[in-house]
Design an enzyme around this catalytic site. Structure first.
Site, PDB file in Angstrom:
ATOM      1  CG  HIS A  21      -0.394  -0.139   2.446  1.00  0.00           C
ATOM      2  ND1 HIS A  21       0.664   0.763   3.024  1.00  0.00           N
ATOM      3  CD2 HIS A  21      -0.570  -1.089   3.420  1.00  0.00           C
ATOM      4  CE1 HIS A  21       0.898   0.495   4.164  1.00  0.00           C
ATOM      5  NE2 HIS A  21       0.217  -0.689   4.639  1.00  0.00           N
ATOM      6  CG  HIS A  24       4.187  -1.148   2.603  1.00  0.00           C
ATOM      7  ND1 HIS A  24       2.738  -1.822   2.178  1.00  0.00           N
ATOM      8  CD2 HIS A  24       4.159  -1.592   3.925  1.00  0.00           C
ATOM      9  CE1 HIS A  24       2.333  -2.590   2.948  1.00  0.00           C
ATOM     10  NE2 HIS A  24       3.004  -2.441   4.087  1.00  0.00           N
ATOM     11  CB  CYS A 130       0.630  -9.002  18.633  1.00  0.00           C
ATOM     12  SG  CYS A 130      -0.066  -8.355  17.188  1.00  0.00           S
ATOM     13  CB  CYS A 133       3.185  -6.654  16.374  1.00  0.00           C
ATOM     14  SG  CYS A 133       1.995  -5.596  16.415  1.00  0.00           S
ATOM     15  CB  CYS A 155      -2.158  -6.320  19.665  1.00  0.00           C
ATOM     16  SG  CYS A 155      -1.236  -5.064  18.649  1.00  0.00           S
ATOM     17  CG  HIS A 158      -2.060  -5.998  14.364  1.00  0.00           C
ATOM     18  ND1 HIS A 158      -0.832  -5.647  14.849  1.00  0.00           N
ATOM     19  CD2 HIS A 158      -2.145  -5.824  13.263  1.00  0.00           C
ATOM     20  CE1 HIS A 158      -0.030  -5.445  13.770  1.00  0.00           C
ATOM     21  NE2 HIS A 158      -0.710  -5.615  12.858  1.00  0.00           N
ATOM     22  CE  LYS A 305       0.859   2.212  10.623  1.00  0.00           C
ATOM     23  NZ  LYS A 305       1.516   0.876  10.918  1.00  0.00           N
ATOM     24  CE  LYS A 308      -3.915  -3.482   0.621  1.00  0.00           C
ATOM     25  NZ  LYS A 308      -4.992  -3.686  -0.375  1.00  0.00           N
TER      26      LYS A 308
HETATM   27  N1  MSP Z   1       8.792  -6.900   7.997  1.00  0.00           N
HETATM   28  C1  MSP Z   1       8.944  -5.734   8.785  1.00  0.00           C
HETATM   29  C2  MSP Z   1       9.997  -5.068   8.820  1.00  0.00           C
HETATM   30  C3  MSP Z   1      11.462  -5.862   8.901  1.00  0.00           C
HETATM   31  S1  MSP Z   1      12.750  -4.838   8.796  1.00  0.00           S
HETATM   32  C4  MSP Z   1      14.123  -5.745   9.352  1.00  0.00           C
HETATM   33  C5  MSP Z   1       7.630  -5.030   8.595  1.00  0.00           C
HETATM   34  N2  MSP Z   1       7.074  -4.975   7.550  1.00  0.00           N
HETATM   35  S2  MSP Z   1       5.846  -4.275   6.952  1.00  0.00           S
HETATM   36  O1  MSP Z   1       5.465  -4.628   5.787  1.00  0.00           O
HETATM   37  O2  MSP Z   1       4.607  -4.706   8.088  1.00  0.00           O
HETATM   38  O3  MSP Z   1       6.088  -2.841   7.197  1.00  0.00           O
HETATM   39  C6  MSP Z   1       7.192  -2.173   6.484  1.00  0.00           C
HETATM   40  C7  MSP Z   1       7.141  -0.686   6.752  1.00  0.00           C
HETATM   41  O4  MSP Z   1       5.979  -0.131   6.170  1.00  0.00           O
HETATM   42  C8  MSP Z   1       7.319  -0.268   8.063  1.00  0.00           C
HETATM   43  O5  MSP Z   1       8.276   0.671   8.322  1.00  0.00           O
HETATM   44  C9  MSP Z   1       6.133   0.522   8.422  1.00  0.00           C
HETATM   45  O6  MSP Z   1       6.271   1.666   9.229  1.00  0.00           O
HETATM   46  C10 MSP Z   1       5.643   1.002   7.134  1.00  0.00           C
HETATM   47  N3  MSP Z   1       4.191   1.300   6.968  1.00  0.00           N
HETATM   48  C11 MSP Z   1       3.193   0.508   7.274  1.00  0.00           C
HETATM   49  N4  MSP Z   1       1.871   1.307   7.159  1.00  0.00           N
HETATM   50  C12 MSP Z   1       2.477   2.550   7.116  1.00  0.00           C
HETATM   51  C13 MSP Z   1       1.686   3.888   7.017  1.00  0.00           C
HETATM   52  N5  MSP Z   1       0.405   4.021   6.875  1.00  0.00           N
HETATM   53  N6  MSP Z   1       2.395   5.017   6.934  1.00  0.00           N
HETATM   54  C14 MSP Z   1       3.754   4.859   6.812  1.00  0.00           C
HETATM   55  N7  MSP Z   1       4.452   3.798   6.788  1.00  0.00           N
HETATM   56  C15 MSP Z   1       3.671   2.661   7.228  1.00  0.00           C
HETATM   57  O7  MSP Z   1       7.208  -4.377   9.813  1.00  0.00           O
END
Ligand code: MSP
Length: 523
Positions: A21, A24, A130, A133, A155, A158, A305, A308
């Site tokens: 999304h 990311h 969780c 997380c 959590c 979540h 925030k 998904k």
């Molecule tokens: N797999 C772990 C990271 C491991 S790094 C050694 C993870 N993955 S994630 O896919 O859930 O998230 C990756 C990144 O996306 C995180 O930095 C998270 O903060 C970011 N984001 C997820 N939702 C977000 C927003 N709504 N806004 C900005 N960034 C966000 O965590």
């Protein structure tokens, strides 16, 4: 030791339980802009991104979809995560998947090393977990389940029930590193940024650290503990290692030494893993800690925030299909102060696209090129005598780059763009005041007209360079139209440290027609 010139920058590796999304994509773009800018400053920039494919969350998703976790990961990586990079014009140097042998082998090597050094022991773990997380939780991290989950603990992130874990596990002696971590934060004050994240982590570590459970035996989707294959490595412990396994640790030490340490760009929600657990792991292994951990803010949609799991998710292509990758990159880097939360709305995006990109930058580019064609047969004229209005532009260009380079140094991407944008605004004002169309009516003004158009073209040259890390597509078109490749070389080879020096585009170069850089969007 790392070469002085290395600029190793990373994104988190993304969970493949779902498709990307815009949250990311936001992290990807930020890291990419910093890598491109530094590459254009003569740095040996190396950008790493990838996918986090092990753990319970991926395992459960794959089971729910009736395929093996490896099949699920392969599908998501090929169909969604790698294509994302094209969708938003990311120029990464490597893409690591945690299911690759190069990663798994080095993870096992790292564990052996820590065990040999006495930092791993076996014990009992009992507590909360969780799966969303993939994190062990403290009672303070939990909320009451309320109407949705009466009598249960959920959590706080979540709002789903946590699980109670009782297992015999391997532990990492993280508690040994409290003082070393505090010393690190003190001796390297910019190690954690921004200040708000730094303060939170500081007080967390000051309260004391527990040892960390680093293995699981209730499922087997992970990297096996090398001396006990009834356990797999805890997914976060394994995932953090991607930053060194991808850069050659344990396999190609020379390339690892040349790149490491890295700058980690992460969301603030995962800053703690990167600024506490990760440096402690490295200290235990005798490896230099990262250079910096920057915890950026969240993208909010409708005040929440974006995520998904809460159905507020927006896929990056929904935006790029309409506005294009350049506008996507520009919007998120400009509209949100890097380090703070920012709200996304279609209205705001649309308004900025129209006002700043189409009317501000795009229009400046097309009218400048068109006037050179109309009044000088497309050949860039030489400046003659310069007056005060012209030297204001020269000064604006120089100052803009001094400020932009300083902003990038402290990872303030929004400030860097705002600095370059001062040239856009100044030049638009300059053209309106100098009225080249009026000067063109009388041959007696020919010299003045030459100076005005040279100033506009040269200012545009500087803007094109300054915006190239942010909008690689549009700036490349403009670079071509200015005839710059023949005169000055490739756009991506232009140095940011010199970009503010006046007088680079030579007179006599021929410009060519330019289509609208930011076409009108039909409602
Ligand atoms: N797999 C772990 C990271 C491991 S790094 C050694 C993870 N993955 S994630 O896919 O859930 O998230 C990756 C990144 O996306 C995180 O930095 C998270 O903060 C970011 N984001 C997820 N939702 C977000 C927003 N709504 N806004 C900005 N960034 C966000 O965590």
């Amino acid at each position: 030791m790392s070469s002085e010139n290395s600029y190793f920058i990373t994104t988190p590796i993304f969970y493949v339980n779902d498709v990307p999304h815009i949250g990311h994509a936001y992290t990807e773009v930020a890291a990419d802009v910093l890598a491109r800018w530094n590459r254009q400053n003569g740095k040996d920039a190396w950008m790493l991104t990838g996918t986090d494919e092990h753990g319970q969350k991926i395992l459960r998703t794959s089971v729910a979809n009736g395929v093996s976790p490896q099949e699920w990961a392969d599908k998501l990586v090929t169909e969604s995560w790698k294509p994302l990079l094209d969708t938003i014009s990311i120029k990464n140097d490597d893409f690591i998947r945690t299911t690759e042998p190069r990663h798994e082998t080095a993870v096992q090597k790292f564990l052996e090393l820590l065990r040999d050094k006495g930092y791993i022991y076996s014990g009992e773990y009992e507590g909360y977990y969780c799966v969303g997380c993939e994190e062990y939780k403290q009672p303070g991290d939990l909320l009451e389940g309320g109407d949705d989950f009466p009598g249960e603990k959920v959590c706080a992130i979540h709002t789903r029930p946590i699980e109670i874990l009782k297992e015999s596990n391997y532990f990492f002696r993280m508690s040994d590193f409290q003082q070393q971590l505090l010393d690190l934060y003190e001796s390297q004050p910019d190690f954690i940024q921004p200040e708000s994240v730094r303060n939170e982590i500081l007080s967390f570590v000051r309260r004391g650290l527990d040892d960390l459970s680093i293995s699981r035996s209730s499922f087997d989707w992970g990297v096996k503990i090398p001396w006990d294959d009834s356990h797999v490595v805890y997914v976060w412990f394994e995932a953090l290692l991607n930053y060194i396994t991808a850069s050659g640790w344990g396999a190609d030490d020379e390339s690892f030494e040349a790149r490491w340490p890295a700058i980690h760009i992460v969301g603030k929600d995962i800053a703690r893993f990167h600024a506490v657990i990760w440096p402690a792991m490295l200290m235990a292994a005798g490896i230099t800690p990262p250079r910096r951990v920057f915890g950026h803010g969240w993208l909010l949609v409708g005040g929440e925030k974006m995520s998904k799991s809460k159905l507020t998710g927006i896929a990056p292509h929904q935006i790029t299909d309409v506005f294009g990758a350049d506008a996507f990159r520009y919007y998120f880097m400009r509209a949100i102060n890097f380090g703070q939360d920012g709200s996304f709305s279609w209205e705001d995006l649309s308004a900025r696209y129209q006002a700043e990109l189409a009317n501000g930058f795009g229009n400046l580019a097309s009218r400048t090129v068109a006037m050179v064609s109309r009044y000088f047969d497309g050949v860039i004229p030489a400046a003659t005598e310069m007056n005060e209005a012209d030297t204001v532009i020269v000064d604006t260009v120089r100052d803009a780059f001094t400020q932009a380079n300083a902003a990038i140094e402290k990872l303030a991407i929004h400030e860097a763009i705002a600095s370059v944008w001062r040239i856009v605004d100044a030049l638009n004002g300059y053209i309106t005041e100098q009225e080249p169309w009026a000067l063109a009516k009388d041959d007696a003004n020919r010299d003045r007209l030459s100076t005005v158009l040279y100033t506009a073209v040269e200012g545009l040259r500087a803007i094109t360079v300054g915006l190239s890390p942010i909008m690689p597509g549009a700036t490349q078109k403009l670079w071509q139209a200015l005839g710059a490749p023949e005169a000055l070389g490739e756009l991506e080879d232009q140095q940011m440290s010199r970009a503010g020096d006046w007088g680079q585009i030579p007179a006599g170069v021929t410009v060519s027609a330019l289509d609208a850089l930011f076409p009108r969007i039909e409602e």
